[in-house]
Design an enzyme around this catalytic site. Structure first.
Site, PDB file in Angstrom:
ATOM      1  N   LYS A 118       0.818  -1.284  -0.126  1.00  0.00           N
ATOM      2  CA  LYS A 118       0.069   0.083  -0.101  1.00  0.00           C
ATOM      3  C   LYS A 118       0.937   1.228  -0.036  1.00  0.00           C
ATOM      4  O   LYS A 118       0.357   2.448  -0.569  1.00  0.00           O
ATOM      5  CB  LYS A 118      -1.099  -0.108   1.267  1.00  0.00           C
ATOM      6  CG  LYS A 118      -1.938  -1.170   1.351  1.00  0.00           C
ATOM      7  CD  LYS A 118      -3.036  -0.958  -0.133  1.00  0.00           C
ATOM      8  CE  LYS A 118      -3.897  -2.140   0.090  1.00  0.00           C
ATOM      9  NZ  LYS A 118      -3.591  -3.435   0.169  1.00  0.00           N
TER      10      LYS A 118
ATOM     11  N   GLY B 257      -9.461  -5.775   3.268  1.00  0.00           N
ATOM     12  CA  GLY B 257     -10.544  -6.257   4.063  1.00  0.00           C
ATOM     13  C   GLY B 257     -10.896  -5.692   5.225  1.00  0.00           C
ATOM     14  O   GLY B 257     -11.747  -6.155   6.107  1.00  0.00           O
ATOM     15  N   GLY B 258     -10.196  -4.593   5.591  1.00  0.00           N
ATOM     16  CA  GLY B 258     -10.449  -3.986   6.974  1.00  0.00           C
ATOM     17  C   GLY B 258      -9.747  -4.222   7.979  1.00  0.00           C
ATOM     18  O   GLY B 258      -9.755  -3.382   9.057  1.00  0.00           O
TER      19      GLY B 258
ATOM     20  N   GLU C 148      -3.332   8.094   7.149  1.00  0.00           N
ATOM     21  CA  GLU C 148      -3.832   9.078   6.131  1.00  0.00           C
ATOM     22  C   GLU C 148      -4.769   9.782   6.837  1.00  0.00           C
ATOM     23  O   GLU C 148      -5.439   9.549   7.757  1.00  0.00           O
ATOM     24  CB  GLU C 148      -4.503   8.264   5.008  1.00  0.00           C
ATOM     25  CG  GLU C 148      -3.443   7.448   4.060  1.00  0.00           C
ATOM     26  CD  GLU C 148      -4.403   6.704   3.079  1.00  0.00           C
ATOM     27  OE1 GLU C 148      -3.713   6.470   2.021  1.00  0.00           O
ATOM     28  OE2 GLU C 148      -5.367   6.695   2.977  1.00  0.00           O
ATOM     29  N   LYS C 149      -5.120  11.043   5.959  1.00  0.00           N
ATOM     30  CA  LYS C 149      -6.290  11.703   6.533  1.00  0.00           C
ATOM     31  C   LYS C 149      -7.614  10.991   6.490  1.00  0.00           C
ATOM     32  O   LYS C 149      -7.996  10.261   5.482  1.00  0.00           O
ATOM     33  CB  LYS C 149      -6.308  13.010   5.509  1.00  0.00           C
ATOM     34  CG  LYS C 149      -7.760  13.867   5.937  1.00  0.00           C
ATOM     35  CD  LYS C 149      -7.704  14.524   7.100  1.00  0.00           C
ATOM     36  CE  LYS C 149      -8.622  15.620   7.258  1.00  0.00           C
ATOM     37  NZ  LYS C 149      -8.521  16.331   8.666  1.00  0.00           N
TER      38      LYS C 149
ATOM     39  N   HIS D 166     -17.175   5.559  -2.032  1.00  0.00           N
ATOM     40  CA  HIS D 166     -15.954   4.647  -2.794  1.00  0.00           C
ATOM     41  C   HIS D 166     -15.993   4.480  -4.102  1.00  0.00           C
ATOM     42  O   HIS D 166     -17.072   3.939  -4.611  1.00  0.00           O
ATOM     43  CB  HIS D 166     -16.014   3.267  -2.016  1.00  0.00           C
ATOM     44  CG  HIS D 166     -14.833   2.405  -2.265  1.00  0.00           C
ATOM     45  ND1 HIS D 166     -14.076   1.954  -1.357  1.00  0.00           N
ATOM     46  CD2 HIS D 166     -14.361   2.252  -3.446  1.00  0.00           C
ATOM     47  CE1 HIS D 166     -13.211   1.016  -2.080  1.00  0.00           C
ATOM     48  NE2 HIS D 166     -13.376   1.067  -3.416  1.00  0.00           N
TER      49      HIS D 166
ATOM     50  N   ARG E  19      -6.461  -6.990 -10.615  1.00  0.00           N
ATOM     51  CA  ARG E  19      -6.985  -8.475 -11.020  1.00  0.00           C
ATOM     52  C   ARG E  19      -8.473  -7.880 -11.446  1.00  0.00           C
ATOM     53  O   ARG E  19      -8.726  -6.703 -11.395  1.00  0.00           O
ATOM     54  CB  ARG E  19      -7.233  -9.307  -9.794  1.00  0.00           C
ATOM     55  CG  ARG E  19      -7.850  -8.635  -8.657  1.00  0.00           C
ATOM     56  CD  ARG E  19      -8.077  -9.433  -7.495  1.00  0.00           C
ATOM     57  NE  ARG E  19      -8.424  -8.961  -6.272  1.00  0.00           N
ATOM     58  CZ  ARG E  19      -9.512  -8.287  -6.092  1.00  0.00           C
ATOM     59  NH1 ARG E  19     -10.477  -8.184  -7.055  1.00  0.00           N
ATOM     60  NH2 ARG E  19      -9.825  -7.853  -4.536  1.00  0.00           N
TER      61      ARG E  19
ATOM     62  N   VAL F  71     -14.926  -8.180  -8.188  1.00  0.00           N
ATOM     63  CA  VAL F  71     -16.217  -9.173  -8.188  1.00  0.00           C
ATOM     64  C   VAL F  71     -17.180  -8.457  -8.975  1.00  0.00           C
ATOM     65  O   VAL F  71     -17.991  -9.077  -9.421  1.00  0.00           O
ATOM     66  CB  VAL F  71     -16.463  -9.214  -6.684  1.00  0.00           C
ATOM     67  CG1 VAL F  71     -17.932  -9.873  -6.447  1.00  0.00           C
ATOM     68  CG2 VAL F  71     -15.468  -9.925  -5.977  1.00  0.00           C
TER      69      VAL F  71
ATOM     70  N   ARG G 240     -24.490  -8.231  -4.110  1.00  0.00           N
ATOM     71  CA  ARG G 240     -23.677  -9.647  -3.504  1.00  0.00           C
ATOM     72  C   ARG G 240     -24.570 -10.589  -2.639  1.00  0.00           C
ATOM     73  O   ARG G 240     -24.854  -9.859  -1.561  1.00  0.00           O
ATOM     74  CB  ARG G 240     -22.250  -9.449  -3.067  1.00  0.00           C
ATOM     75  CG  ARG G 240     -21.586  -8.373  -3.971  1.00  0.00           C
ATOM     76  CD  ARG G 240     -19.912  -8.420  -3.238  1.00  0.00           C
ATOM     77  NE  ARG G 240     -19.164  -7.494  -3.950  1.00  0.00           N
ATOM     78  CZ  ARG G 240     -17.739  -7.481  -3.707  1.00  0.00           C
ATOM     79  NH1 ARG G 240     -17.495  -8.119  -2.864  1.00  0.00           N
ATOM     80  NH2 ARG G 240     -17.041  -6.650  -4.242  1.00  0.00           N
TER      81      ARG G 240
END
Length: 447
Positions: A116, A164-165, A200-201, A208, A291, A294, A337
Site C-alpha cells: 500500500k 478487507g478492513g 492518512e487523513k 468509494h 485483477r 467481483v 452480492r
C-alpha cells in the site's frame, strides 16, 4: 490465442471465466478441492483436477499443486479469477518460469500495487491524486503525532500489506493515536505477517469510487468508466453501481483520463481497478487491485464489453480490442452480492440449497455456481451469487432490481436477499444519497 486455460479458482468466478473460454473456443481445465467435487464449474469444464482437501492453503492456495495440474493437462495459461492467488506475485513468477502465461499483470506490478505504501508513492508519481498522509511506514508514536498534526484529525492508520478492513484504525484525537497505532500494528502483524502501517487523513463522508482500467503492456491504456462501491459493511462491498450517482460526465472523463494515462505510463498489462475515496468533488487514491473485480459485471452491462475476453486477448498478445473513443456508456447497472449469511447478523449459513430459482427478463443477469441440491461448504467465502440488473437509466434499473429481488428464491439456507429487498425501497438508496458509512449506520438502527 491460448489452446487451453486452467482456471485456478472456484464458485461463480470460475464458472464466469469458463464461459468466456468456451465462447472463445478455448479448452478449459478447472482445479478443485475435495469439498468442491460436485461444483458446477467442475461439471462443465473439459477437464478437472482435484488438488487437495478443503482447506484453501492445501488446495486453492497450493501453488505446487496448481502448477502440476497445468503440466499434467498441458494448459498454456492460468486465469486466477479474484481472491486466492490472483494477486500473488510469486505465483505469477513461478508460472512464467514454467512457460505458462499468467492472465494478469507482471509479478513486478503486482508487488508494487500490493504494498500500500509503495502503491501510493507510485500513484503520486503517475499523477493520480492521493489522500494526504505519511510518505512511508510509521513506526514511532512521535512520528505518528507529527504527521497527524500536519494533516489534521481525524486520521486513519492502515496496514501496508492489508485489505478487507484488517489493520485499520481511526484516531479522532491525539489521545486516541497511541492505542490506534499499537492495535493496527498488532492486527496487521497477525493477519499479514507484516506490521508496517501508514497514516492518512480520515475523510468524514466519502464515497468509494473505483475506475476500471486496462493496459496492453506496451504503452496503451484505456478506462471503462467508474463503479460506485460505497455501500459497505466492515469495508466489504455489498452493492455496486455503474455509473456512480455522485459523478457527472466531466468528473467521469477527468478521473478516467488520469487513470488510463497512468496505466499506459506504467506499462501495465491486463485488467486493473484504481480505487478512490471521493468527497467534495475531489478524488483520493487508496489502492489498486491488479485483477478482475467481483463487481466487473456492472461495467460489462453499461459498456457491452466482455472484460474476461479482453483479459484473455491481452494476455495472449493480441492487445486491446478497443480504443478509448470506442467505449460508450449505456444506461445504469447495479449488482447485489448475495451471500450465504443471515441478513441481519451476517453469520455464515452453510448447508444444502433445497430450491434455487433465479429471476429473468430483460436486463437481468445472475452469476452463480450453485443449484438446487447443492451443498454450500463452510470453508470458503460466503458469496453464492451476484444479481446484476441493467436499465436505460437509474430509475428503470431500480424498478427492475426490485422486481428481480422479489423473484429470486434460495431455500434451505439463510441469505442476504432480505437485506437487498429492504435497501431497494429505502429513500436514500433510491436518491443515490449514501456514503461508505451509510450501510453500517442503517444496520445499527435495526439492531
Amino acid at each position: 490465442m491460448f489452446q487451453k486455460i486452467l482456471i485456478a479458482n472456484r464458485g461463480e468466478i470460475a464458472l464466469r471465466v469458463l464461459r468466456a473460454c468456451k465462447e472463445l473456443g478455448i479448452q478449459t481445465v478447472v482445479v478443485h478441492s475435495t469439498a468442491d467435487s460436485d461444483a458446477m464449474h467442475v461439471r462443465l469444464a473439459d477437464e478437472s483436477v482435484c488438488i487437495g482437501p478443503p482447506p484453501s492453503r492445501e488446495s486453492y492456495l497450493n501453488i505446487h499443486q496448481i502448477v502440476a495440474a497445468c503440466e499434467i493437462t498441458g494448459a498454456d495459461a492460468v486465469h486466477p479469477g479474484y481472491g486466492f492467488l490472483s494477486e500473488n506475485a510469486k505465483f505469477a513468477d513461478i508460472l512464467a518460469a514454467h512457460n505458462i502465461t499468467f492472465i494478469g499483470p507482471s509479478g513486478d506490478h503486482i508487488r508494487v500495487m500490493g504494498d500500500k505504501i509503495e502503491a501510493k508513492r507510485t500513484a503520486k508519481r503517475l499523477g493520480i491524486p492521493v489522500v494526504p498522509g505519511s510518505d512511508g511506514a510509521i513506526s514511532e508514536e512521535k512520528e505518528a503525532k507529527r504527521v497527524a498534526a500536519e494533516i489534521g484529525y481525524p486520521v486513519i492508520i492502515k496496514a501496508s500489506a492489508g485489505g478487507g478492513g484488517r489493520g485499520m484504525k481511526v484516531a479522532h484525537t491525539e489521545a486516541d493515536l497511541e492505542v490506534a497505532l499499537q492495535t493496527a500494528r498488532s492486527e496487521a502483524g497477525a493477519a499479514f505477517g507484516d506490521d508496517a502501517v501508514y497514516i492518512e487523513k480520515y475523510l468524514q463522508k466519502p464515497r468509494h469510487i473505483e475506475v476500471q482500467v486496462f493496459g496492453d503492456g506496451a504503452g496503451r491504456g484505456v478506462h471503462f468508466g467508474e463503479r460506485d462501491c460505497s455501500l459497505q459493511r466492515r469495508h466489504q462491498k455489498v452493492w455496486e453501481e455503474a455509473n456512480s450517482p455522485a459523478l457527472n460526465a466531466e468528473e467521469r472523463s477527468r478521473i478516467g483520463g488520469i487513470c488510463a494515462k497512468a496505466i499506459a505510463d506504467l506499462g501495465y498489462s491486463g485488467a486493473g481497478t484504481i480505487e478512490f475515496l471521493y468527497e467534495n468533488g475531489e478524488f483520493y487514491f487508496i489502492e489498486m487491485n491488479t485483477r478482475l473485480q467481483v463487481e466487473h459485471p456492472v461495467t460489462e452491462a453499461i459498456t457491452g464489453i466482455d472484460l474476461v475476453h479482453e483479459q484473455i486477448r491481452v494476455a495472449s498478445g493480441g492487445g486491446l480490442s478497443v480504443r478509448q473513443e470506442d467505449i460508450k456508456f449505456n444506461g445504469h447497472a447495479i449488482e447485489c452480492r448475495i451471500n450465504a449469511e443471515d441478513a441481519r447478523t451476517f453469520t455464515p449459513s452453510p448447508g444444502t440449497i433445497t430450491h434455487f430459482h433465479t429471476p429473468g427478463g430483460l436486463g437481468i443477469r445472475v452469476d452463480s455456481g450453485v443449484y438446487s441440491g447443492y451443498k454450500i461448504p463452510p470453508y470458503y467465502d460466503s458469496l453464492i451469487g451476484k444479481l446484476i440488473v441493467h436499465g436505460r437509466n437509474r430509475v428503470e434499473c431500480m424498478m427492475r432490481l426490485r422486481r428481480a429481488l422479489d423473484e429470486f428464491v434460495v431455500d434451505g439456507i439463510k441469505t442476504t436477499l432480505p437485506l437487498f429487498r429492504d435497501l431497494v425501497g429505502n429513500p436514500d438508496i433510491a436518491n443515490g444519497d449514501y456514503d461508505i458509512h451509510w450501510l453500517e449506520k442503517y444496520l445499527a438502527k435495526g439492531e
